[in-house]
Design a protein around this motif. Structure first.
Motif, PDB file in Angstrom:
ATOM      1  N   GLU A  15       0.838  -1.213   0.000  1.00  0.00           N
ATOM      2  CA  GLU A  15       0.000   0.000   0.000  1.00  0.00           C
ATOM      3  C   GLU A  15       0.871   1.261   0.000  1.00  0.00           C
ATOM      4  O   GLU A  15       0.557   2.240  -0.669  1.00  0.00           O
ATOM      5  N   ASP A  16       1.967   1.218   0.763  1.00  0.00           N
ATOM      6  CA  ASP A  16       2.868   2.372   0.812  1.00  0.00           C
ATOM      7  C   ASP A  16       3.556   2.575  -0.533  1.00  0.00           C
ATOM      8  O   ASP A  16       3.799   3.712  -0.962  1.00  0.00           O
ATOM      9  N   ALA A  17       3.862   1.469  -1.210  1.00  0.00           N
ATOM     10  CA  ALA A  17       4.545   1.562  -2.510  1.00  0.00           C
ATOM     11  C   ALA A  17       3.675   2.321  -3.520  1.00  0.00           C
ATOM     12  O   ALA A  17       4.163   3.194  -4.248  1.00  0.00           O
ATOM     13  N   ALA A  18       2.388   2.009  -3.538  1.00  0.00           N
ATOM     14  CA  ALA A  18       1.469   2.696  -4.462  1.00  0.00           C
ATOM     15  C   ALA A  18       1.401   4.189  -4.134  1.00  0.00           C
ATOM     16  O   ALA A  18       1.361   5.037  -5.028  1.00  0.00           O
ATOM     17  N   TRP A  19       1.411   4.501  -2.844  1.00  0.00           N
ATOM     18  CA  TRP A  19       1.360   5.904  -2.395  1.00  0.00           C
ATOM     19  C   TRP A  19       2.623   6.658  -2.835  1.00  0.00           C
ATOM     20  O   TRP A  19       2.561   7.797  -3.282  1.00  0.00           O
ATOM     21  N   VAL A  68      14.828   9.968   1.348  1.00  0.00           N
ATOM     22  CA  VAL A  68      14.215   9.193   2.440  1.00  0.00           C
ATOM     23  C   VAL A  68      13.287  10.082   3.252  1.00  0.00           C
ATOM     24  O   VAL A  68      12.145   9.715   3.563  1.00  0.00           O
ATOM     25  N   GLN A  69      13.759  11.292   3.572  1.00  0.00           N
ATOM     26  CA  GLN A  69      12.942  12.227   4.357  1.00  0.00           C
ATOM     27  C   GLN A  69      11.667  12.594   3.606  1.00  0.00           C
ATOM     28  O   GLN A  69      10.569  12.616   4.191  1.00  0.00           O
ATOM     29  N   MET A  70      11.770  12.868   2.300  1.00  0.00           N
ATOM     30  CA  MET A  70      10.593  13.225   1.496  1.00  0.00           C
ATOM     31  C   MET A  70       9.584  12.077   1.461  1.00  0.00           C
ATOM     32  O   MET A  70       8.369  12.294   1.563  1.00  0.00           O
ATOM     33  N   VAL A  71      10.096  10.841   1.334  1.00  0.00           N
ATOM     34  CA  VAL A  71       9.216   9.658   1.313  1.00  0.00           C
ATOM     35  C   VAL A  71       8.475   9.539   2.648  1.00  0.00           C
ATOM     36  O   VAL A  71       7.252   9.334   2.683  1.00  0.00           O
ATOM     37  N   LEU A  72       9.216   9.674   3.759  1.00  0.00           N
ATOM     38  CA  LEU A  72       8.596   9.527   5.078  1.00  0.00           C
ATOM     39  C   LEU A  72       7.574  10.635   5.342  1.00  0.00           C
ATOM     40  O   LEU A  72       6.506  10.381   5.902  1.00  0.00           O
ATOM     41  N   SER A  82       2.889   4.608   9.489  1.00  0.00           N
ATOM     42  CA  SER A  82       3.624   3.809  10.465  1.00  0.00           C
ATOM     43  C   SER A  82       4.797   4.621  10.999  1.00  0.00           C
ATOM     44  O   SER A  82       5.311   5.494  10.309  1.00  0.00           O
ATOM     45  N   GLU A  83       5.198   4.324  12.225  1.00  0.00           N
ATOM     46  CA  GLU A  83       6.387   4.993  12.779  1.00  0.00           C
ATOM     47  C   GLU A  83       7.610   4.106  12.605  1.00  0.00           C
ATOM     48  O   GLU A  83       8.633   4.318  13.247  1.00  0.00           O
ATOM     49  N   LYS A  84       7.486   3.109  11.734  1.00  0.00           N
ATOM     50  CA  LYS A  84       8.580   2.145  11.556  1.00  0.00           C
ATOM     51  C   LYS A  84       9.132   2.258  10.133  1.00  0.00           C
ATOM     52  O   LYS A  84       8.377   2.380   9.175  1.00  0.00           O
ATOM     53  N   LEU A  85      10.442   2.231  10.032  1.00  0.00           N
ATOM     54  CA  LEU A  85      11.116   2.223   8.734  1.00  0.00           C
ATOM     55  C   LEU A  85      11.939   0.947   8.650  1.00  0.00           C
ATOM     56  O   LEU A  85      12.630   0.579   9.609  1.00  0.00           O
ATOM     57  N   GLY A 138      10.649   5.526  15.459  1.00  0.00           N
ATOM     58  CA  GLY A 138      10.857   6.857  16.011  1.00  0.00           C
ATOM     59  C   GLY A 138      10.133   7.864  15.136  1.00  0.00           C
ATOM     60  O   GLY A 138       9.436   7.487  14.191  1.00  0.00           O
ATOM     61  N   ASP A 139      10.306   9.143  15.449  1.00  0.00           N
ATOM     62  CA  ASP A 139       9.684  10.142  14.578  1.00  0.00           C
ATOM     63  C   ASP A 139      10.512  10.250  13.287  1.00  0.00           C
ATOM     64  O   ASP A 139      11.543   9.596  13.132  1.00  0.00           O
TER      65      ASP A 139
END
Length: 198
Positions: A15-19, A68-72, A82-85, A138-139
């Motif tokens: 689901e995250d991949a599509a987003w 990475v920051q832009m994706v999160l 999610s708060e998990k990477l 984490g955040d």
């Protein structure tokens, strides 16, 4: 260039991949202003066939970390955020992230204040998979900081003078006396899973 680039690889749920891709790939196209960004199928086993790997490469470490920051930040706007990477680190280079007796990873956790667990993944026939999975909780700023420091350790491997940005080694030194010892013995509380790491 002394540093050896290691592509940042994030394990992403379907689901995250599509987003992240966006309609007609418009979102991933914006990320490509910063670095080479590819979405590929995750290998199954060890991962679920529906999962994807986001590969970020061919740019400075800061540019790759910016992606990475832009994706999160983009994923944060989802209701199911999610708060998990999940970060994939080459198994044969994982020693650079651990450091002597786990010192490097301990320093990264202490300075970022994130919770980090690492898992060995097994491919077919019980063989160790070529990537180690790191789960970072984490955040956004904490997760991004861990990615930056892990990749700094990977890309400076063999260069003893290079500490990770933010000084992966400094926090332990700054904590003098008993406080320093307490910080070192409190690894379980920080959520580090070092089973089978050595």
């Amino acid at each position: 260039r002394d540093q050896k680039e290691v592509a940042i690889r994030l394990l992403i749920a379907k689901e995250d991949a599509a987003w992240i891709l966006g309609k007609r790939g418009n979102k991933i196209a914006r990320l490509r202003d910063w670095a080479k960004v590819n979405m590929i199928d995750a290998e199954s086993p060890p991962f679920d066939a529906s999962e994807r790997v986001l590969e970020i490469s061919t740019a400075t470490l800061e540019s790759r970390v910016k992606v990475v920051q832009m994706v999160l930040e983009d994923l944060e706007s989802r209701q199911e955020a999610s708060e998990k990477l999940r970060l994939l680190v080459p198994t044969d280079q994982f020693g650079s992230v651990m450091g002597h007796r786990g010192e490097t990873l301990r320093g990264i956790i202490q300075s970022s204040r994130a919770t980090v667990q690492q898992h060995k993944a097994e491919a077919l026939e019980g063989k160790e998979y070529r990537f180690r999975l790191m789960e970072i909780k984490g955040d956004i700023s904490q997760r991004v900081d861990v990615v930056r420091q892990v990749h700094s350790a990977l890309e400076n491997r063999g260069n003893r003078d290079a500490a990770a940005p933010g000084g992966a080694f400094r926090p332990a030194m700054a904590m003098g006396g008993m406080a320093g010892m307490a910080g070192m013995s409190g690894m379980a509380g920080l959520g580090v899973n070092l089973a089978g790491a050595f």
